[in-house]
Design an enzyme around this catalytic site. Structure first.
Site, PDB file in Angstrom:
ATOM      1  N   GLU A 363     -10.343 -16.731   7.678  1.00 10.87           N
ATOM      2  CA  GLU A 363     -11.123 -17.909   8.106  1.00 10.87           C
ATOM      3  C   GLU A 363     -12.597 -17.795   7.717  1.00 10.87           C
ATOM      4  OE1 GLU A 363      -9.458 -20.253  10.224  1.00 10.87           O
ATOM      5  OE2 GLU A 363     -11.190 -21.553  10.434  1.00 10.87           O
ATOM      6  N   GLY A 364     -12.870 -17.039   6.666  1.00  5.86           N
ATOM      7  CA  GLY A 364     -14.247 -16.844   6.209  1.00  5.86           C
ATOM      8  C   GLY A 364     -14.770 -15.513   6.700  1.00  5.86           C
TER       9      GLY A 364
END
Ligand SMILES: Cc1cc2nc3c(=O)[nH]c(=O)nc-3n(C[C@H](O)[C@H](O)[C@H](O)COP(=O)(O)OP(=O)(O)OC[C@H]3O[C@@H](n4cnc5c(N)ncnc54)[C@H](O)[C@@H]3O)c2cc1C
Length: 377
Positions: A363-364
């Site tokens: 998710e980053g």
């Protein structure tokens, strides 16, 4: 007003999920984590049996329709038993978010009941050459009669091979950059869709992650989510919103590690007394507990902002950044406090430590979260 109290309904739900997590999810997680090739269907089946795959599906489509704070509470409880299991749920939430944001009623009526019935879904964004730079997609979506032809490869997709559907991001024209990106609904059994590799991961082994090959996959015109050219906006909206949920997973995972470390520190004696009586250990435990509480408050704040439909971009990134780094810190120190006992496969903290690392990437990465937060200052 700032309120930290949960409603009686949330308290009851949390207690129920905590019991399921302890009695059902944790034992299965230990079994799957130890397997050389874990069966990817078993954990989704257990989650489905307890109504845990569809947290945000609105009641009109058969789901419980929880708000974001309540969903975060549930994810924390699942993650305290197994972060991989919680990732299955979070990934499904990501796949459905574009539908909730921009889907038509017909799309929602078709896909959301699948989740309410216990299905899971996949969010297919990353590619071999597009990771942190999520706009650099090469998967193409070519218009054809009655729809689109999707072609390309999606990387590291949670729930690959077990998803009832995927939300796939592809470009209609790479020359248009981000403006060429759209989101498409692709059924899990679509012709031309294939899982080419299942990853043998360091952690989160109870959830499956794989490469998706799209070989001329036909998607009917009504499989496009939102207006043409809005896919990049949809993906940033989904990721901004979803980050706090991976923060909630970090909180649950860290909580489990702290509990294990505390129990050990009270039990284990060295130099004539329990090691918790040594300040070097008790201060470590104090720092671990403090980071967990701070992470939980950041998660709750972000989710509260989402529920109030206020700006949550920085708050969600802060929650994910802080909670994932707290999870790594807490799980690492739990291994330290358990000493040699924490370094063996049969001990749960060994799994927690491996699981925690993934939260700083998925998710980053942490660097990307810092870029987002800095851009919002
Ligand atoms: C367990 C797991 C599950 C996943 N599930 C999914 C999923 O379901 N769906 C999906 O689409 N993706 C998924 N991913 C992919 C994940 O989103 C990417 O791994 C992540 O965004 C990072 O991309 P990358 O791995 O290509 O790293 P890269 O982008 O190649 O980055 C490598 C390193 O460079 C750093 N870096 C890159 N750009 C910059 C910059 N501008 N400034 C500073 N540092 C920078 C990164 O922070 C990182 O440390 C998953 C990943 C994992 C590990």
């Amino acid at each position: 007003m700032i309120a930290f109290e949960l409603t009686p309904v949330q308290e009851e739900l949390r207690a129920r999920v905590r019991t399921v997590a302890r009695d059902v999810i944790a034992p299965l997680a230990r079994e799957l984590d130890a397997a050389p090739t874990p069966d990817p269907r078993r954990m989704p089946e257990v989650l489905a049996a307890h109504g845990l795959t569809c947290l945000l599906v609105p009641e009109e489509f058969g789901g419980p329709g929880y708000d974001n704070v309540t969903a975060a509470l549930v994810l924390e409880e699942i993650a305290a038993a197994c972060a991989g299991a919680a990732s299955i749920v979070a990934a499904t939430m990501h796949a459905m978010a574009p539908l909730l944001i921009a889907g038509t009623n017909a799309q929602r009526a078709h896909y959301l009941p699948l989740l309410a019935r216990g299905g899971v879904a996949g969010f297919a964004l990353s590619e071999p050459r597009a990771g942190s730079d999520a706009g650099a997609l090469a998967t193409s979506a070519r218009p054809t009669e009655g729809g689109y032809i999707l072609e390309g490869q999606k990387s590291f997709v949670f729930n690959a091979g077990v998803a009832g559907f995927y939300t796939v991001f592809a470009t209609s024209d790479p020359r248009k950059g981000k403006a060429g990106i759209n989101a498409y609904l692709v059924p899990g059994d679509a012709r031309g869709l294939e899982v080419s590799e299942v990853h043998d991961k360091l952690g989160l082994r109870t959830s499956t992650t794989g490469e998706l090959l799209l070989d001329r996959v036909f998607v009917a015109a009504d499989g496009l989510i939102g207006h043409p050219g809005t896919g990049y906006l949809l993906l940033t909206q989904t990721l901004d919103w979803g980050r706090a949920f991976f923060g909630a997973i970090g909180v649950g995972l860290a909580r489990a590690a702290l509990e294990a470390a505390l129990a050990h520190a009270r039990r284990r004696e060295q130099f004539g007394r329990p090691i918790i009586k040594h300040q070097g250990v008790s201060f470590l435990l104090a720092d671990m507990a403090t980071r967990i509480d701070a992470a939980r408050l950041l998660v709750w704040r972000a989710c509260r902002l989402m529920d109030r439909e206020e700006d949550f971009t920085a708050a969600s990134s802060m929650a994910k950044l802080f909670a994932s780094e707290a999870a790594r810190y807490v799980c690492g120190n739990a291994v330290l406090i358990l000493g040699r006992e924490g370094y063996v496969r049969r001990n749960p903290v060994e799994k927690y430590y491996r699981d925690a690392k993934a939260l700083e990437i998925v998710e980053g990465t942490s660097q990307i979260q810092r870029m987002i937060i800095a851009s919002q200052l």
